[in-house]
Design an enzyme around this catalytic site. Structure first.
Site, mmCIF file in Angstrom:
data_model
loop_
_atom_site.group_PDB
_atom_site.id
_atom_site.type_symbol
_atom_site.label_atom_id
_atom_site.label_comp_id
_atom_site.label_asym_id
_atom_site.label_seq_id
_atom_site.Cartn_x
_atom_site.Cartn_y
_atom_site.Cartn_z
ATOM 1 C CG ASN A 18 -2.349 -0.760 0.844
ATOM 2 O OD1 ASN A 18 -2.900 -0.828 0.356
ATOM 3 N ND2 ASN A 18 -2.398 -1.797 1.700
ATOM 4 N NE ARG A 73 0.399 -1.799 23.219
ATOM 5 C CZ ARG A 73 -0.060 -2.552 22.320
ATOM 6 N NH1 ARG A 73 0.194 -1.743 21.127
ATOM 7 N NH2 ARG A 73 0.104 -4.007 22.595
ATOM 8 C CG HIS A 117 -9.666 -3.674 8.964
ATOM 9 N ND1 HIS A 117 -8.924 -3.693 10.084
ATOM 10 C CD2 HIS A 117 -10.196 -3.677 9.044
ATOM 11 C CE1 HIS A 117 -9.456 -4.634 10.463
ATOM 12 N NE2 HIS A 117 -9.946 -4.914 10.126
ATOM 13 C CD GLU A 151 -14.969 2.160 20.129
ATOM 14 O OE1 GLU A 151 -15.439 0.754 20.007
ATOM 15 O OE2 GLU A 151 -15.447 2.500 20.026
ATOM 16 C CG ASP A 153 -9.854 -2.370 13.551
ATOM 17 O OD1 ASP A 153 -8.751 -1.744 12.422
ATOM 18 O OD2 ASP A 153 -9.324 -3.188 13.365
ATOM 19 C CB THR A 180 -5.682 -5.728 -6.644
ATOM 20 O OG1 THR A 180 -7.302 -6.380 -6.726
ATOM 21 C CG2 THR A 180 -4.389 -7.429 -6.874
HETATM 22 C C1 GAR Z 1 -3.350 -4.722 4.099
HETATM 23 O O1 GAR Z 1 -4.153 -6.449 3.623
HETATM 24 C C2 GAR Z 1 -3.762 -3.614 5.513
HETATM 25 O O2 GAR Z 1 -4.700 -3.534 5.547
HETATM 26 C C3 GAR Z 1 -3.568 -4.624 6.507
HETATM 27 O O3 GAR Z 1 -2.445 -5.170 6.356
HETATM 28 C C4 GAR Z 1 -2.073 -5.203 5.030
HETATM 29 C C5 GAR Z 1 -0.719 -4.468 4.987
HETATM 30 O O4 GAR Z 1 0.116 -5.033 2.997
HETATM 31 N N1 GAR Z 1 -3.839 -3.810 7.130
HETATM 32 C C6 GAR Z 1 -3.942 -4.632 8.923
HETATM 33 O O5 GAR Z 1 -4.639 -5.702 9.226
HETATM 34 C C7 GAR Z 1 -4.248 -3.111 9.647
HETATM 35 N N2 GAR Z 1 -4.867 -3.469 10.476
HETATM 36 P P1 GAR Z 1 1.025 -3.749 2.543
HETATM 37 O O6 GAR Z 1 1.795 -3.885 3.739
HETATM 38 O O7 GAR Z 1 1.385 -5.039 1.924
HETATM 39 O O8 GAR Z 1 0.366 -2.267 2.381
#
Ligand code: GAR
Length: 196
Positions: A18, A73, A117, A151, A153, A180
């Protein structure tokens, strides 16, 4: 780069596809001319994140901040904020950043923090979204770009993409189909935010 004045900082934990889609869109003439925005830094909580090496190859400032080296954290998020703020971000973009953020962090970037997400929120917050969608018999799945609140997501939905769940899908085949579309909606959502 003259006239570019909106800084985007992207946080990743893994492959960073992404992030790469956003970087590739951001270097297009349309973005440069109209939005005056660019990706100035990529930060990962994992030094070995594949996406970090890619960003470095593109000449983008890239940093690793290993969360396991921090006692809490809050301490990690405080150090992360220092690193991010060095780049004076207009937007902080979570792109597969697999850390729960503290309320203090979220508050600090209020109005500037977005996430993608891999589900059609508000369905399937949390992890294993694709397997859960298959197990529930969903006919469609997808992804959501949303503002980040304390909160997990939740937060205003900015864009969504829908894909079919096909007979025989596994979590992996469905994730690939969703991914994609993530690459389409994330740059598009950021473009809208930067235009607003
Ligand atoms: C993506 O599918 C994103 O939506 C998800 O991790 C993947 C990262 O892919 N995010 C989560 O699950 C956040 N809770 P990428 O590193 O190839 O962009």
């Amino acid at each position: 780069m003259s006239g570019v004045n909106k800084n985007i900082v992207i946080l990743i934990s893994g492959s960073g596809s992404n992030m790469a889609a956003i970087v590739e869109t951001s270097i297009q003439q349309r973005w440069q001319a109209r939005l005056k925005a660019r990706v100035v830094a990529v930060i990962s909580n994992k030094a070995g994140a594949q996406g970090l090496a890619w960003a470095r190859e593109q000449g983008i400032a890239s940093h690793a901040l290993d969360h396991t080296q921090f006692s809490s954290r809050e301490a990690f998020d405080a150090a992360l904020m220092v690193e991010i703020d060095r780049h004076a971000p207009t937007l902080v973009v979570l792109a597969g950043f697999m850390r729960i953020l503290t309320p203090g962090f979220v508050q600090h970037y209020k109005g500037r923090l977005v996430n993608i997400h891999p589900s059609l929120l508000p369905a399937f917050t949390g992890l294993k979204t694709h397997q859960r969608a298959i197990d529930m018999g969903c006919r469609v799945a997808g992804a959501t770009v949303h503002r980040v609140t304390s909160e997990l997501d939740h937060g205003e939905i900015l864009d969504q993409a829908v894909v079919p769940v096909l007979p025989g899908d596994t979590a992996e085949t469905l994730a690939a189909r969703v991914l994609t579309q993530e690459h389409v909606i994330y740059p598009r959502a950021l473009e809208r935010l930067l235009t607003a």
